[in-house]
Design an enzyme around this catalytic site. Structure first.
Site, PDB file in Angstrom:
ATOM      1  N   LYS A 138       0.810  -1.219   0.000  1.00 44.19           N
ATOM      2  CA  LYS A 138       0.000   0.000   0.000  1.00 44.19           C
ATOM      3  C   LYS A 138       0.845   1.271   0.000  1.00 44.19           C
ATOM      4  O   LYS A 138       2.023   1.283   0.321  1.00 44.19           O
ATOM      5  CB  LYS A 138      -0.992  -0.021   1.160  1.00 44.19           C
ATOM      6  CG  LYS A 138      -2.093  -1.053   0.923  1.00 44.19           C
ATOM      7  CD  LYS A 138      -3.254  -0.943   1.871  1.00 44.19           C
ATOM      8  CE  LYS A 138      -4.372  -1.904   1.433  1.00 44.19           C
ATOM      9  NZ  LYS A 138      -5.509  -1.903   2.370  1.00 44.19           N
ATOM     10  N   ARG A 185      -3.709 -10.466   4.574  1.00 40.60           N
ATOM     11  CA  ARG A 185      -4.047 -10.463   3.149  1.00 40.60           C
ATOM     12  C   ARG A 185      -2.860  -9.861   2.394  1.00 40.60           C
ATOM     13  O   ARG A 185      -2.442  -8.743   2.687  1.00 40.60           O
ATOM     14  CB  ARG A 185      -5.315  -9.644   2.913  1.00 40.60           C
ATOM     15  CG  ARG A 185      -5.815  -9.613   1.463  1.00 40.60           C
ATOM     16  CD  ARG A 185      -7.090  -8.790   1.364  1.00 40.60           C
ATOM     17  NE  ARG A 185      -7.652  -8.817   0.019  1.00 40.60           N
ATOM     18  CZ  ARG A 185      -7.311  -7.976  -0.952  1.00 40.60           C
ATOM     19  NH1 ARG A 185      -6.400  -7.041  -0.736  1.00 40.60           N
ATOM     20  NH2 ARG A 185      -7.875  -8.062  -2.146  1.00 40.60           N
TER      21      ARG A 185
END
Length: 325
Positions: A267, A302
């Site tokens: 991210k 995840r």
């Protein structure tokens, strides 16, 4: 050495003897576990039931399978059926416990994808994975009830919704009727606009309270609490400071009595902190945050880079599972 009065966090390898009590408008305080109310103690320490057959007493990996042309780090790489199935098999071989199939990008600024297009992207892949009898449960990453129903009918066992079943009014009814495992994530705003100056009074408590209301709504609709996963939604309507505050306070979310999922893989905030602009090269930073999550009892990570996470988790487990120190 582990003290005799220590409690296991959610039945896992992490243990604790004290809790920090947080409340709005008041200074936090530290109390011993002996002073915890029984219901809070149960939520914090009770072992979590398996999710779609995946045990929650050790770190589990959810492998990301984006069948989209525009996801932020792997868009277009696996958006044909055979390529997606091959990638899923590869991730399982690398150690993925769950395969999360997504047909709509939820990156900041992403455009809306209509139901029929999302179904056309995801269902052939899910059907192909079931036909191949993959040894891992399948998750459908969608915010739309029609897509989720098609996926569940095709064999998906987990409904992973970035809006915690709030975007589509039919989603919570579907969850109560079909009773899949569900992952409720916090997101502030729509993907198109969520990074436009997000604001919180207290990001940790605001996200916790929101997820608490969504868990309660699901239980009221007929979803067993043991079927619910919670996800604080790192990067979804949050600044870098918000993300860091949530990661540092991840253990709070065990108070909801559900397994906790952490999704930070590749991210933007990792790139902001490390200076790595290429999302595909953020595996090391992603693993570092994931290990911080494991140290706070997070059950599911995840991620895109399964090999790197599995190797790190194996080492973490060797040094922590079954240990009393």
């Amino acid at each position: 050495m582990r003290p005799r009065d220590a409690l296991s966090l959610a039945g896992g390898a992490v243990w604790f003897t004290h809790c920090e009590v947080l409340s709005r408008g008041h200074t936090s305080q530290i109390i011993p576990v002996s002073e915890l109310p029984d219901d809070v103690k149960s939520h914090l320490s009770s072992p979590r039931a398996p999710i779609a057959g995946v045990a929650m007493d050790k770190p589990a990996i959810m492998g990301v399978l984006n069948v989209t042309p525009d996801s932020f780090s792997d868009g277009g790489q696996h958006n044909d059926r055979l390529g997606a199935i091959s990638r899923a098999m590869q991730m399982i071989g690398q150690g993925a416990d769950i395969i999360d199939v997504g047909g709509e990008s939820t990156r900041p600024g992403a455009d809306f994808v209509d139901n029929s297009e999302e179904i056309n992207r995801t269902i052939p892949v899910i059907a192909g994975l079931k036909l191949a009898k993959i040894p891992a449960p399948i998750s459908i990453d969608t915010r739309k009830a029609e897509v989720a129903k098609a996926a569940i009918d095709a064999g998906a066992e987990l409904f992973n919704d970035v809006t915690a079943l709030s975007f589509d009014p039919d989603s919570i009814t579907l969850a109560g009727t079909k009773k899949p495992f569900v992952c409720l994530m916090h997101a502030s705003g729509d993907p198109k606009t969520m990074q436009d100056n997000p604001q919180y009074d207290n990001v940790l408590l605001d996200v916790y309270d929101y997820l608490s209301t969504r868990v309660d709504a699901c239980v009221a609709a007929g979803v067993p609490r043991k079927n619910i996963i919670v996800d604080p939604g790192i990067g979804f309507g949050k600044t870098r400071a918000h993300n860091i505050a949530l990661i540092k306070g991840l253990s709070l979310f065990h108070g909801l009595g559900c397994p906790v999922l952490l999704g930070v893989s590749r991210k933007r905030f990792i790139g902001e902190i490390t200076g790595e602009q290429d999302a595909a090269k953020r595996a090391v930073g992603s693993v570092a945050v994931a290990l911080n999550g494991l140290s706070q009892g997070v059950q599911i990570i995840r991620c895109h880079d399964v090999t790197e996470h599995k190797q790190a988790f194996d080492m973490w487990s060797a040094m922590n599972q079954g240990s009393n120190t």
